[in-house]
Write a protein that holds these residues in place. Structure first.
Motif, PDB file in Angstrom:
ATOM      1  N   THR A  86       0.823  -1.209   0.000  1.00 43.76           N
ATOM      2  CA  THR A  86       0.000   0.000   0.000  1.00 43.76           C
ATOM      3  C   THR A  86       0.859   1.262   0.000  1.00 43.76           C
ATOM      4  O   THR A  86       2.025   1.244   0.404  1.00 43.76           O
ATOM      5  N   ILE A  87       0.265   2.366  -0.424  1.00 41.99           N
ATOM      6  CA  ILE A  87       0.927   3.670  -0.334  1.00 41.99           C
ATOM      7  C   ILE A  87       1.343   3.932   1.108  1.00 41.99           C
ATOM      8  O   ILE A  87       2.452   4.388   1.401  1.00 41.99           O
ATOM      9  N   ASN A  88       0.469   3.607   2.023  1.00 40.38           N
ATOM     10  CA  ASN A  88       0.654   3.941   3.436  1.00 40.38           C
ATOM     11  C   ASN A  88       1.754   3.128   4.096  1.00 40.38           C
ATOM     12  O   ASN A  88       2.433   3.620   5.015  1.00 40.38           O
ATOM     13  N   GLY A  89       1.948   1.871   3.670  1.00 44.10           N
ATOM     14  CA  GLY A  89       2.899   0.993   4.335  1.00 44.10           C
ATOM     15  C   GLY A  89       4.316   1.520   4.347  1.00 44.10           C
ATOM     16  O   GLY A  89       5.117   1.173   5.230  1.00 44.10           O
ATOM     17  N   TYR A  90       4.651   2.369   3.374  1.00 50.86           N
ATOM     18  CA  TYR A  90       6.020   2.890   3.271  1.00 50.86           C
ATOM     19  C   TYR A  90       6.299   3.989   4.284  1.00 50.86           C
ATOM     20  O   TYR A  90       7.456   4.400   4.443  1.00 50.86           O
ATOM     21  N   LYS A  91       5.274   4.447   4.985  1.00 49.78           N
ATOM     22  CA  LYS A  91       5.491   5.441   6.032  1.00 49.78           C
ATOM     23  C   LYS A  91       6.209   4.827   7.245  1.00 49.78           C
ATOM     24  O   LYS A  91       6.627   5.552   8.143  1.00 49.78           O
ATOM     25  N   ARG A  92       6.344   3.501   7.275  1.00 44.82           N
ATOM     26  CA  ARG A  92       7.095   2.833   8.345  1.00 44.82           C
ATOM     27  C   ARG A  92       8.599   2.929   8.114  1.00 44.82           C
ATOM     28  O   ARG A  92       9.379   2.862   9.065  1.00 44.82           O
ATOM     29  N   ARG A  93       9.016   3.012   6.871  1.00 44.71           N
ATOM     30  CA  ARG A  93      10.418   2.801   6.513  1.00 44.71           C
ATOM     31  C   ARG A  93      11.251   4.063   6.734  1.00 44.71           C
ATOM     32  O   ARG A  93      11.448   4.871   5.828  1.00 44.71           O
ATOM     33  N   LYS A  94      11.715   4.187   7.962  1.00 42.28           N
ATOM     34  CA  LYS A  94      12.542   5.337   8.318  1.00 42.28           C
ATOM     35  C   LYS A  94      13.667   4.859   9.225  1.00 42.28           C
ATOM     36  O   LYS A  94      13.486   3.905   9.995  1.00 42.28           O
ATOM     37  N   PRO A  95      14.841   5.500   9.168  1.00 42.25           N
ATOM     38  CA  PRO A  95      15.927   5.128  10.078  1.00 42.25           C
ATOM     39  C   PRO A  95      15.494   5.261  11.535  1.00 42.25           C
ATOM     40  O   PRO A  95      14.697   6.135  11.887  1.00 42.25           O
ATOM     41  N   ASN A  96      16.009   4.371  12.355  1.00 39.92           N
ATOM     42  CA  ASN A  96      15.776   4.395  13.802  1.00 39.92           C
ATOM     43  C   ASN A  96      14.297   4.323  14.164  1.00 39.92           C
ATOM     44  O   ASN A  96      13.844   4.946  15.125  1.00 39.92           O
ATOM     45  N   SER A  97      13.548   3.544  13.390  1.00 41.75           N
ATOM     46  CA  SER A  97      12.095   3.480  13.575  1.00 41.75           C
ATOM     47  C   SER A  97      11.594   2.092  13.951  1.00 41.75           C
ATOM     48  O   SER A  97      10.396   1.880  14.027  1.00 41.75           O
ATOM     49  N   LEU A  98      12.479   1.141  14.152  1.00 41.56           N
ATOM     50  CA  LEU A  98      12.144  -0.260  14.379  1.00 41.56           C
ATOM     51  C   LEU A  98      11.618  -0.949  13.116  1.00 41.56           C
ATOM     52  O   LEU A  98      11.178  -2.084  13.165  1.00 41.56           O
ATOM     53  N   ALA A  99      11.663  -0.246  11.993  1.00 46.85           N
ATOM     54  CA  ALA A  99      11.337  -0.842  10.700  1.00 46.85           C
ATOM     55  C   ALA A  99      12.562  -0.676   9.802  1.00 46.85           C
ATOM     56  O   ALA A  99      13.251   0.343   9.868  1.00 46.85           O
ATOM     57  N   PRO A 100      12.877  -1.661   8.966  1.00 47.24           N
ATOM     58  CA  PRO A 100      14.088  -1.579   8.141  1.00 47.24           C
ATOM     59  C   PRO A 100      13.956  -0.578   7.011  1.00 47.24           C
ATOM     60  O   PRO A 100      12.864  -0.366   6.475  1.00 47.24           O
ATOM     61  N   ASP A 101      15.090   0.011   6.642  1.00 49.97           N
ATOM     62  CA  ASP A 101      15.103   0.876   5.466  1.00 49.97           C
ATOM     63  C   ASP A 101      16.052   0.359   4.390  1.00 49.97           C
ATOM     64  O   ASP A 101      16.164   0.954   3.328  1.00 49.97           O
ATOM     65  N   ARG A 102      16.719  -0.768   4.678  1.00 49.24           N
ATOM     66  CA  ARG A 102      17.603  -1.395   3.698  1.00 49.24           C
ATOM     67  C   ARG A 102      17.675  -2.898   3.973  1.00 49.24           C
ATOM     68  O   ARG A 102      17.263  -3.375   5.027  1.00 49.24           O
ATOM     69  N   ALA A 103      18.191  -3.642   2.992  1.00 51.63           N
ATOM     70  CA  ALA A 103      18.205  -5.104   3.072  1.00 51.63           C
ATOM     71  C   ALA A 103      19.412  -5.559   3.885  1.00 51.63           C
ATOM     72  O   ALA A 103      20.499  -5.777   3.347  1.00 51.63           O
ATOM     73  N   THR A 104      19.208  -5.713   5.187  1.00 53.64           N
ATOM     74  CA  THR A 104      20.286  -6.093   6.093  1.00 53.64           C
ATOM     75  C   THR A 104      19.879  -7.302   6.919  1.00 53.64           C
ATOM     76  O   THR A 104      18.701  -7.654   6.999  1.00 53.64           O
TER      77      THR A 104
END
Length: 498
Positions: free
Chosen positions: A343-361
């Motif tokens: 969804t458009i909205n799901g990407y609002k999670r992806r931020k540094p230091n947010s408990l959600a990943p922003d890169r494939a690690t």
């Protein structure tokens, strides 16, 4: 009206295995004394939402032998029932002549999913798969796709194992917003209800706050157990009325079926209590935290042992096959983004230091990593947790893409590379897409998923998502100026429907 060509459809096309046939025989034998007056025959749509018909007993018995006429319309709709494809063309708008003209398809119930709904007295429920009239699977039904992915992994000598960890919100309805002008239309979702919090938030796992919602938690847990959903834990999460439920391990298909039933149950039961549940990742409500869907996963070998556990005596966190599986997850994480975060909205999670990943690690017990390894050498429970998903994801696609990527890792012996101790600072790892538009373009160019899921499926899904994107951009052409802001369009699009 019934289709006279369906007589014996299931046995004629060999659509059930011996276990399913035995389950069907038992259901039909026990049905007269079950007290059930109706049965909901359901199928998961492209968004992973349930579509259903309510059947009277004689029609249910017929459907268990002949299948059930079921509309194909869902495969032309995007997330708000906007018509993404014109069905009144020679190929139905989707490149398949059997989809022309909004035809009926055949829903074939899966007897292994049969349940009685504890909140709807006298009502049974069964989930099914979609087929064409000639007995071939409908290629747009993602449940078929997941079953194929599991079969591919079995060919490598392993069975997939998944555990669900799902976050969601429950709020109290203040105003339903049911006036005619609030009801929306095709491509225009209904106006969301006006809500308030069910409890104060921002006190992570507070026992006092959990006690405030004890009645709700008790009701939901009782329904989970009555449905056979393997509930493990419940907790009050970070935001006001944000909950997290975790479930014990199941096969990939069982876990996906559990997820669609769980989400449906929670929304229906909460509505009966004057509450509103949403699996939207980040509601457009002031100060509400984002919710995720963390997918715990491993494999069993032919003897039923955990194939992720490193019992060799070496210092490796995981077994060699598990390392290859993780290598596949990381290799294809960027291209899989539409499946894990649709969804458009799901990407609002992806931020540094947010408990959600922003890169494939990947990291060892590190919640900043996309792939979090839990366990270690000699630990028979070792597995990995993928933290990338949003709770609104289609579970058949989310789990299916994980298995497919893992199989590729096994076949090509892919390495995950070195562990990351500071995942948000990893400079040699690919960044995950920052928005759905970027994710769609990446999937479009993925030779791997096109080969694995087929061009027909990928092109069709991209068309569904681009229809959703067009409506968003028409409403918010300047969204990029504040990319982290949850728009009113998102709240209306997802808060009620998901």
């Amino acid at each position: 009206m019934s289709n006279s060509n369906l007589a014996g459809f299931i046995s004629r096309h060999g659509l059930w295995n011996a276990e399913q046939q035995a389950a069907a025989d038992k259901i039909l034998k026990d049905f007269p004394g079950s007290g059930l007056r109706t049965v909901r025959a359901s199928v998961a749509d492209p968004q992973g939402k349930l579509r259903s018909k309510t059947l009277l007993p004689n029609i249910f018995k017929s459907a268990m032998k002949n299948g059930l006429d079921f509309t194909s319309a869902q495969f032309n709709f995007d997330s708000a029932e906007a018509i993404a494809y014109n069905p009144f063309t020679e190929d139905g708008g989707v490149g398949n002549s059997m989809m022309a003209g909004f035809p009926d398809l055949i829903l074939v119930p899966d007897p292994l999913t049969f349940r009685e709904l504890p909140w709807a007295k006298g009502t049974g429920w069964i989930l099914g798969d979609m087929y064409f009239n000639d007995g071939t699977p409908v290629p747009f039904d993602a449940r078929h796709l997941l079953k194929k992915a599991e079969a591919d992994l079995r060919a490598e000598g392993y069975d997939y194992v998944a555990g669900l960890e799902v976050e969601f919100y429950v709020t109290r309805i203040v105003e339903q917003k049911l006036a005619p002008e609030d009801l929306g239309n095709l491509g225009i979702p209904p106006e969301p209800p006006v809500v308030e919090a069910i409890a104060r938030g921002y006190a992570y796992q507070s026992e006092e706050q959990q006690d405030m919602i004890h009645e709700l938690l008790e009701t939901l847990s009782q329904h989970c157990m009555a449905l056979g959903l393997p509930l493990r834990t419940m907790e009050d999460e970070m935001g006001p009325g944000q909950l997290e439920f975790t479930f014990d391990v199941q096969s990939g298909l069982e876990a996906a079926d559990s997820m669609v039933l769980f989400r449906s149950m929670v929304k229906q039961v909460c509505a009966r209590m004057g509450l509103h549940a949403t699996f939207m990742a980040r509601p457009g409500l002031a100060n509400f935290c984002a919710s995720g869907w963390h997918l715990h996963q491993s494999m069993n070998d032919a003897q039923g042992n955990n194939a992720f556990a490193n019992m060799s005596g070496t210092s490796s966190l995981l077994s060699e096959p598990a390392m290859n599986f993780v290598g596949g997850l990381l290799t294809h994480a960027v291209a899989a983004s539409v499946f894990t975060t649709p969804t458009i909205n799901g990407y609002k999670r992806r931020k540094p230091n947010s408990l959600a990943p922003d890169r494939a690690t990947w990291g060892h017990d590190n919640r900043a990593a996309m792939i979090r390894v839990q366990g270690g050498p000699g630990d028979r429970t070792s597995h990995v947790e993928n933290r990338v998903g949003e709770p609104a994801a289609n579970p058949y696609l989310y789990i299916g893409c994980q298995i497919a990527a893992g199989v590729d890792g096994l076949r090509r012996r892919l390495s995950p590379g070195p562990l990351e101790t500071s995942p948000y600072e990893a400079v040699n790892r690919p960044l995950l897409p920052k928005n759905l538009m970027e994710a769609v373009n990446t999937l479009d160019g993925s030779a791997f998923f096109r080969e694995t899921f087929g061009n027909t499926y990928v092109d069709w899904l991209l068309g569904i998502k681009r229809c959703e994107i067009r409506r968003f951009l028409a409403a918010h052409p300047n969204w990029a100026e504040e990319p982290d802001q949850v728009t009113d369009w998102e709240h209306r699009e997802y808060f009620t429907r998901y």
